[in-house]
Design a protein around this motif. Structure first.
Motif, PDB file in Angstrom:
ATOM      1  N   ASP A  85      54.629  59.603  33.688  1.00 10.48           N
ATOM      2  CA  ASP A  85      54.519  58.529  34.675  1.00 10.48           C
ATOM      3  C   ASP A  85      54.007  57.219  34.075  1.00 10.48           C
ATOM      4  N   GLY A  86      53.937  57.142  32.742  1.00  8.09           N
ATOM      5  CA  GLY A  86      53.413  55.940  32.103  1.00  8.09           C
ATOM      6  C   GLY A  86      54.255  54.701  32.342  1.00  8.09           C
ATOM      7  N   LEU A  87      55.568  54.894  32.557  1.00  8.18           N
ATOM      8  CA  LEU A  87      56.454  53.754  32.801  1.00  8.18           C
ATOM      9  C   LEU A  87      56.536  53.403  34.281  1.00  8.18           C
ATOM     10  N   HIS A  88      55.968  54.235  35.137  1.00 11.00           N
ATOM     11  CA  HIS A  88      56.031  53.997  36.573  1.00 11.00           C
ATOM     12  C   HIS A  88      55.119  52.835  36.964  1.00 11.00           C
ATOM     13  N   ASP A  89      55.677  51.833  37.625  1.00 17.08           N
ATOM     14  CA  ASP A  89      54.925  50.636  38.054  1.00 17.08           C
ATOM     15  C   ASP A  89      54.270  49.911  36.884  1.00 17.08           C
ATOM     16  N   LEU A  90      54.877  50.013  35.715  1.00 14.89           N
ATOM     17  CA  LEU A  90      54.347  49.334  34.518  1.00 14.89           C
ATOM     18  C   LEU A  90      54.538  47.827  34.652  1.00 14.89           C
ATOM     19  N   HIS A  91      53.481  47.049  34.372  1.00 17.12           N
ATOM     20  CA  HIS A  91      53.527  45.594  34.422  1.00 17.12           C
ATOM     21  C   HIS A  91      53.888  45.054  33.044  1.00 17.12           C
ATOM     22  N   PRO A 127      53.389  54.647  26.533  1.00 16.89           N
ATOM     23  CA  PRO A 127      54.249  55.236  27.566  1.00 16.89           C
ATOM     24  C   PRO A 127      55.671  55.485  27.089  1.00 16.89           C
ATOM     25  N   ILE A 128      56.159  54.672  26.162  1.00 15.20           N
ATOM     26  CA  ILE A 128      57.495  54.900  25.607  1.00 15.20           C
ATOM     27  C   ILE A 128      57.531  56.229  24.848  1.00 15.20           C
ATOM     28  N   SER A 129      56.510  56.464  24.004  1.00 20.85           N
ATOM     29  CA  SER A 129      56.446  57.713  23.237  1.00 20.85           C
ATOM     30  C   SER A 129      56.253  58.918  24.143  1.00 20.85           C
ATOM     31  N   ALA A 130      55.478  58.750  25.231  1.00 24.07           N
ATOM     32  CA  ALA A 130      55.230  59.865  26.147  1.00 24.07           C
ATOM     33  C   ALA A 130      56.517  60.361  26.787  1.00 24.07           C
ATOM     34  N   ASP A 131      57.506  59.492  26.914  1.00 24.12           N
ATOM     35  CA  ASP A 131      58.790  59.886  27.485  1.00 24.12           C
ATOM     36  C   ASP A 131      59.825  60.201  26.412  1.00 24.12           C
ATOM     37  N   GLY A 132      59.403  60.203  25.149  1.00 21.05           N
ATOM     38  CA  GLY A 132      60.299  60.575  24.062  1.00 21.05           C
ATOM     39  C   GLY A 132      61.403  59.587  23.789  1.00 21.05           C
ATOM     40  N   ILE A 133      61.231  58.336  24.159  1.00 24.19           N
ATOM     41  CA  ILE A 133      62.298  57.340  24.032  1.00 24.19           C
ATOM     42  C   ILE A 133      62.445  56.863  22.596  1.00 24.19           C
ATOM     43  N   ARG A 134      63.694  56.786  22.150  1.00 22.19           N
ATOM     44  CA  ARG A 134      64.012  56.228  20.833  1.00 22.19           C
ATOM     45  C   ARG A 134      64.827  54.938  21.014  1.00 22.19           C
ATOM     46  N   THR A 135      66.086  55.066  21.409  1.00 16.38           N
ATOM     47  CA  THR A 135      66.942  53.896  21.600  1.00 16.38           C
ATOM     48  C   THR A 135      66.808  53.390  23.030  1.00 16.38           C
ATOM     49  N   MET A 136      66.726  52.038  23.158  1.00 19.20           N
ATOM     50  CA  MET A 136      66.516  51.475  24.498  1.00 19.20           C
ATOM     51  C   MET A 136      67.214  50.127  24.621  1.00 19.20           C
ATOM     52  N   LEU A 137      67.774  49.894  25.796  1.00 20.95           N
ATOM     53  CA  LEU A 137      68.492  48.655  26.112  1.00 20.95           C
ATOM     54  C   LEU A 137      67.873  48.032  27.352  1.00 20.95           C
TER      55      LEU A 137
END
Length: 393
Positions: A85-91, A127-137
């Motif tokens: 939930d780290g990206l949820h409601d992220l400012h 929060p990006i790492s917590a969701d395992g994200i690598r490539t992002m647009l």
């Protein structure tokens, strides 16, 4: 002779099935049209649909969508496919991270390995790492030269977001910009209509109920005059009833006053200046609002909380303080906005009932709900100050 009745029944059955299938297809089309209309009228529905759509059309693991909620702030309000939930409601302030960069430069931006990229700041690596994200647009939703929000597509593996995927994301962002622009216009229209309705109700109450209360009070005073030579018990009852009518009329005036004060418009300081002018006309007590420096926008919801708190403080001054002057100050303080309402009245002796009443308690609860604080303190030269602070985000 050949019996063809069975053939006719079979053909009729098939025709019914075909009609049912056609009606089912049309029903699905109507549902889709209904969904599109909702997207154009409700920004929450629009954002939820955008998060789902960009994930589907880009074949991504995660879809995110966030509106711009102040001049330089983006907030991720809808998500699809997240683990944590780290990206949820992220400012996301303008310029920070991937979305902040896309917001600032008004163009699509993508990185093949987010946490290792030198293109962006790394304020949101956790929060990006917590969701395992690598490539992002990230693609801004631009309409008439204004960014209304940003949509994101993310993968938990290194991949390519160019070509067809980029084109699909841009199409989603373009339709999203239109949806958010239309939803914002619809919301403003609803707010205008609601404010007009509040004023209409206030006017109707004043002309009908207010007139009735005045007439009843006048009749009671007349009865009391004629009953002065009568029984003491009757006189006492008339005096008690007259007092009750006066209290009811006071509550009625407060209700009309609240109805006639709609949503804040023209900025926080301007709204409070208008409230001070109305307070001074109504009570004869000098009232002024001053803005110390430049105060940032804390968003419409927190602005409403600050305005409501200031109005409740003014109401308590009017009812209890016997003040000669009131000063409202607005200032940027500790990554937030603070509003103080100071009076030169009777202090706790005058405010006692108001401080313990439901008005200020309810106001304090609303302030706490947005992460703010509220206090009431004694002034050195007499009177009280109500201080309210809310964070910017």
């Amino acid at each position: 002779m050949v019996d063809t009745s069975g053939v006719g029944v079979g053909r009729g059955h098939r025709a019914s099935e075909e009609r049912a299938a056609e009606q089912g297809v049309r029903f699905d089309e109507l549902l889709d049209e209904h969904s599109q209309v909702l997207n154009l009228l409700d920004d929450t529905v629009a954002l939820r649909g955008l998060a789902q759509r960009i994930r589907d059309e880009c074949g991504a693991h995660i879809g995110l969508a966030g509106p711009v909620e102040s001049d330089r702030l983006l907030v991720l309000r809808q998500w699809n496919g997240t683990w944590a939930d780290g990206l949820h409601d992220l400012h996301v302030p303008m310029g920070l991270g991937l979305g902040g960069l896309s917001f600032a430069e008004l163009r699509p931006v993508w990185v093949d390995d987010y946490c290792a990229s030198e293109l962006i700041t790394h304020d949101f690596d956790r929060p990006i790492s917590a969701d395992g994200i690598r490539t992002m647009l990230a693609v801004p939703m631009v309409r008439a030269g204004r960014v209304h929000g940003v949509v994101y597509a993310a993968m938990r593996e290194i991949t390519d977001f160019g070509g067809r995927r980029l084109d699909a994301a841009v199409n989603v962002a373009n339709s999203g910009g239109l949806a958010l622009q239309t939803a914002n216009a619809a919301r403003r229209q609803r707010e205008t209509a609601a404010a007009a309705e509040r004023r209409r109700i206030a006017s109707a109450l004043h002309d009908s109920v207010g007139a009735q209360l005045f007439r009843i009070g006048a009749e009671l005073r007349d009865l009391r005059t004629h009953a002065e030579d009568g029984s003491t018990a009757l006189l006492d009852r008339l005096v008690s009833l007259e007092n009750q009518i006066a209290e009811t009329a006071s509550a009625f005036r407060e209700s009309v006053h609240a109805l006639d004060h709609g949503e804040p418009s023209g900025g926080l300081a301007a709204t409070l200046s208008g409230d001070c002018a109305a307070f001074q006309r109504r009570t004869g007590v000098t009232a002024q609002a001053v803005e110390i420096g430049t105060t940032p926008d804390c968003g419409p919801h927190r602005t409403r909380v600050l305005v409501a708190a200031a109005r409740e403080a003014l109401l308590n001054v009017e009812k209890h303080a016997a003040a000669h002057s009131v000063l409202i100050s607005v200032i940027a303080l500790d990554d937030g906005v603070a509003v103080s309402v100071a009076d030169d009245g009777n202090g706790w002796n005058g405010h006692g009932a108001g401080h313990n009443g439901i008005g200020l308690r309810s106001t304090a609860d609303r302030v706490e709900e947005v992460g703010g604080t509220m206090s009431v303190v004694t002034n050195e030269d007499g009177g009280l100050t109500v201080r309210v602070w809310v964070p910017l985000w």
